[in-house]
Design a protein around this motif. Structure first.
Motif, PDB file in Angstrom:
ATOM      1  N   GLY A 151       0.830  -1.198   0.000  1.00 48.15           N
ATOM      2  CA  GLY A 151       0.000   0.000   0.000  1.00 48.15           C
ATOM      3  C   GLY A 151       0.863   1.244   0.000  1.00 48.15           C
ATOM      4  O   GLY A 151       2.017   1.231  -0.444  1.00 48.15           O
ATOM      5  N   LYS A 181      -3.550   2.387  -4.638  1.00 51.54           N
ATOM      6  CA  LYS A 181      -2.925   1.822  -3.448  1.00 51.54           C
ATOM      7  C   LYS A 181      -3.964   1.502  -2.368  1.00 51.54           C
ATOM      8  O   LYS A 181      -3.833   0.509  -1.643  1.00 51.54           O
ATOM      9  CB  LYS A 181      -1.850   2.775  -2.920  1.00 51.54           C
ATOM     10  CG  LYS A 181      -0.583   2.768  -3.765  1.00 51.54           C
ATOM     11  CD  LYS A 181       0.029   1.373  -3.800  1.00 51.54           C
ATOM     12  CE  LYS A 181       1.317   1.294  -4.557  1.00 51.54           C
ATOM     13  NZ  LYS A 181       1.893  -0.074  -4.527  1.00 51.54           N
ATOM     14  N   CYS A 184      -5.386  -1.756  -3.316  1.00 49.17           N
ATOM     15  CA  CYS A 184      -4.501  -2.858  -2.919  1.00 49.17           C
ATOM     16  C   CYS A 184      -4.699  -3.214  -1.450  1.00 49.17           C
ATOM     17  O   CYS A 184      -4.705  -4.394  -1.070  1.00 49.17           O
ATOM     18  CB  CYS A 184      -3.046  -2.480  -3.157  1.00 49.17           C
ATOM     19  SG  CYS A 184      -2.559  -2.355  -4.885  1.00 49.17           S
ATOM     20  N   MET A 185      -4.878  -2.190  -0.620  1.00 46.01           N
ATOM     21  CA  MET A 185      -5.023  -2.400   0.813  1.00 46.01           C
ATOM     22  C   MET A 185      -6.353  -3.058   1.151  1.00 46.01           C
ATOM     23  O   MET A 185      -6.422  -3.989   1.954  1.00 46.01           O
ATOM     24  CB  MET A 185      -4.853  -1.072   1.536  1.00 46.01           C
ATOM     25  CG  MET A 185      -3.432  -0.517   1.398  1.00 46.01           C
ATOM     26  SD  MET A 185      -3.267   1.236   1.803  1.00 46.01           S
ATOM     27  CE  MET A 185      -3.530   1.177   3.576  1.00 46.01           C
ATOM     28  N   LYS A 189      -6.988  -6.991   2.722  1.00 39.32           N
ATOM     29  CA  LYS A 189      -7.814  -7.250   3.908  1.00 39.32           C
ATOM     30  C   LYS A 189      -8.989  -8.169   3.558  1.00 39.32           C
ATOM     31  O   LYS A 189      -9.321  -9.095   4.310  1.00 39.32           O
ATOM     32  CB  LYS A 189      -8.332  -5.923   4.467  1.00 39.32           C
ATOM     33  CG  LYS A 189      -8.924  -6.009   5.858  1.00 39.32           C
ATOM     34  CD  LYS A 189      -7.874  -6.137   6.928  1.00 39.32           C
ATOM     35  CE  LYS A 189      -8.497  -6.026   8.321  1.00 39.32           C
ATOM     36  NZ  LYS A 189      -7.521  -6.323   9.376  1.00 39.32           N
ATOM     37  N   VAL A 206      -0.936  -6.723   4.267  1.00 41.34           N
ATOM     38  CA  VAL A 206      -0.632  -5.507   3.514  1.00 41.34           C
ATOM     39  C   VAL A 206       0.441  -4.728   4.260  1.00 41.34           C
ATOM     40  O   VAL A 206       0.571  -4.842   5.491  1.00 41.34           O
ATOM     41  CB  VAL A 206      -1.908  -4.657   3.296  1.00 41.34           C
ATOM     42  CG1 VAL A 206      -2.461  -4.128   4.604  1.00 41.34           C
ATOM     43  CG2 VAL A 206      -1.642  -3.514   2.321  1.00 41.34           C
ATOM     44  N   HIS A 208       3.274  -1.014   3.960  1.00 45.30           N
ATOM     45  CA  HIS A 208       3.732   0.146   3.195  1.00 45.30           C
ATOM     46  C   HIS A 208       5.163   0.449   3.592  1.00 45.30           C
ATOM     47  O   HIS A 208       5.570   0.201   4.736  1.00 45.30           O
ATOM     48  CB  HIS A 208       2.804   1.361   3.384  1.00 45.30           C
ATOM     49  CG  HIS A 208       3.061   2.174   4.611  1.00 45.30           C
ATOM     50  ND1 HIS A 208       4.089   3.096   4.697  1.00 45.30           N
ATOM     51  CD2 HIS A 208       2.432   2.213   5.821  1.00 45.30           C
ATOM     52  CE1 HIS A 208       4.065   3.669   5.893  1.00 45.30           C
ATOM     53  NE2 HIS A 208       3.083   3.140   6.595  1.00 45.30           N
ATOM     54  N   TYR A 261      -1.525  -4.833   8.877  1.00 44.13           N
ATOM     55  CA  TYR A 261      -0.976  -3.754   8.057  1.00 44.13           C
ATOM     56  C   TYR A 261       0.345  -3.369   8.701  1.00 44.13           C
ATOM     57  O   TYR A 261       0.378  -2.899   9.835  1.00 44.13           O
ATOM     58  CB  TYR A 261      -1.956  -2.577   8.033  1.00 44.13           C
ATOM     59  CG  TYR A 261      -1.539  -1.395   7.176  1.00 44.13           C
ATOM     60  CD1 TYR A 261      -0.740  -1.545   6.046  1.00 44.13           C
ATOM     61  CD2 TYR A 261      -1.981  -0.111   7.504  1.00 44.13           C
ATOM     62  CE1 TYR A 261      -0.401  -0.451   5.262  1.00 44.13           C
ATOM     63  CE2 TYR A 261      -1.643   0.986   6.719  1.00 44.13           C
ATOM     64  CZ  TYR A 261      -0.849   0.814   5.602  1.00 44.13           C
ATOM     65  OH  TYR A 261      -0.501   1.896   4.826  1.00 44.13           O
ATOM     66  N   ILE A 280      -5.539   0.443   9.376  1.00 46.97           N
ATOM     67  CA  ILE A 280      -6.196  -0.386   8.364  1.00 46.97           C
ATOM     68  C   ILE A 280      -7.651  -0.658   8.723  1.00 46.97           C
ATOM     69  O   ILE A 280      -8.511  -0.757   7.858  1.00 46.97           O
ATOM     70  CB  ILE A 280      -5.426  -1.721   8.161  1.00 46.97           C
ATOM     71  CG1 ILE A 280      -5.957  -2.463   6.933  1.00 46.97           C
ATOM     72  CG2 ILE A 280      -5.477  -2.585   9.402  1.00 46.97           C
ATOM     73  CD1 ILE A 280      -5.726  -1.788   5.615  1.00 46.97           C
ATOM     74  N   TYR A 284     -10.632   0.136   6.127  1.00 49.77           N
ATOM     75  CA  TYR A 284     -11.361  -0.997   5.558  1.00 49.77           C
ATOM     76  C   TYR A 284     -12.854  -0.866   5.797  1.00 49.77           C
ATOM     77  O   TYR A 284     -13.312  -0.684   6.919  1.00 49.77           O
ATOM     78  CB  TYR A 284     -10.854  -2.307   6.163  1.00 49.77           C
ATOM     79  CG  TYR A 284     -11.619  -3.536   5.707  1.00 49.77           C
ATOM     80  CD1 TYR A 284     -11.430  -4.049   4.431  1.00 49.77           C
ATOM     81  CD2 TYR A 284     -12.521  -4.168   6.552  1.00 49.77           C
ATOM     82  CE1 TYR A 284     -12.121  -5.174   4.004  1.00 49.77           C
ATOM     83  CE2 TYR A 284     -13.211  -5.301   6.138  1.00 49.77           C
ATOM     84  CZ  TYR A 284     -13.011  -5.800   4.855  1.00 49.77           C
ATOM     85  OH  TYR A 284     -13.709  -6.912   4.440  1.00 49.77           O
TER      86      TYR A 284
END
Length: 313
Positions: A151, A181, A184-185, A189, A206, A208, A261, A280, A284
């Motif tokens: 991410g 991004k 992607c995250m 999840k 995930v 970063h 994350y 996260i 989410y």
């Protein structure tokens, strides 16, 4: 949570494990491959330019002479290339312990992929959604396998809209980068949720890299702007080797449960040792992630087939 000061030296032995890294010939991808090769993994460098992939392997072998590395051509800009790559990969390997979805672009101008998607959404997210889905059977049958998605700090400030995958010249490219991004995250999840739903032991994580000094920054900008950008990154961020630590931790730590994350623990998340980030759970949204998943299957033509799916009520 993890102990302070985690580094790649804390990675255990990876003998016999097949690891696939996209965007593997430079920056975070290269440093990830090098660290995994040092721990005896079989590392597959998935690269758009095969010559650059072979050059990266030469660099790795200069450090790790006995490294087990292979380069394979993969163009995340083209869904047909992704399908061909998977066909070739399955012909060569019968297991996949770690899939690291790292490849990405930060475009300075509006572009589309060969399939007509806005380039950042297509390469950074949809391409990896398709790749993971096509490799799902290998991941599921490999004990304790993992999928690591990358991410970005930028995604923390993005609203999840996901309604225009073709893009528009009217919107700033950085907005599309942030959306790609965030996608992607949310995917990472949601994938973990579905693994648990189907009683899979495969884990999705995930991460970063903070603000890392890689070629992603200032790509396509003028020379002076590029130099200034890299200078500022060097001041507030970290090098690619350290930037890869959240990826490596997510891929290898025995403390990973799935769904975490991982990012740097420093101020603002720009640099530091890898740690688990709670944001996260704020980012989410189950409804948004589920809808994004359905749209992604339609757009890519890749449907995820989980083992024992027919037994789930």
């Amino acid at each position: 949570m993890m102990s302070k000061g985690w580094t790649k030296n804390d990675i255990g032995d990876l003998t016999g494990k097949v690891v696939l890294v996209t965007g593997a010939n430079s920056g975070l991808g290269y440093e990830t491959c090098l660290a995994l090769a040092e721990k005896n993994a079989i590392v597959v460098l998935a690269v758009r330019n095969l010559n650059k992939g072979l050059e990266a392997i030469d660099k790795i072998k200069a450090v790790v002479p006995e490294a087990k590395c292979h380069a394979m051509q993969l163009d995340m800009n083209d869904l047909s290339s992704i399908r061909e790559f998977v066909h070739q990969f399955k012909a060569r390997y019968n297991s996949l312990s770690i899939l690291i979805n790292n490849a990405g672009i930060m475009a300075s101008s509006y572009q589309q992929t060969k399939d007509g998607f806005e380039s950042q959404m297509g390469i950074n997210y949809l391409g990896h959604f398709a790749l993971t889905g096509l490799l799902l059977d290998l991941l599921i049958k490999t004990p304790n396998s993992r999928v690591v998605s990358v991410g970005s700090l930028i995604a923390h400030k993005i609203k999840p809209e996901f309604h225009n995958f073709k893009g528009s010249k009217r919107m700033k490219p950085i907005k599309y980068y942030g959306e790609s991004k965030l996608a992607c995250m949310l995917f990472a999840k949601e994938l973990q949720y579905r693994f648990r739903l189907h009683n899979m032991e495969t884990k999705s994580i995930v991460c970063h890299p903070g603000i890392s000094q890689t070629k992603l920054f200032a790509r396509g900008s003028n020379k002076l702007k590029r130099k200034l950008t890299r200078a500022s990154v060097k001041f507030v961020g970290q090098g690619a080797e350290t930037g890869a630590y959240p990826i490596l931790y997510a891929a290898t730590s025995p403390n990973i449960r799935g769904g975490e994350y991982i990012g740097p623990d420093g101020r603002g998340g720009s640099k530091g040792a890898p740690t688990e980030l709670e944001i996260i759970d704020e980012l989410y949204n189950e409804h948004v992630a589920s809808n994004l998943w359905k749209i992604s299957e339609t757009l890519t033509g890749v449907t995820y087939k989980f083992k024992n799916e027919q037994k789930v009520l």
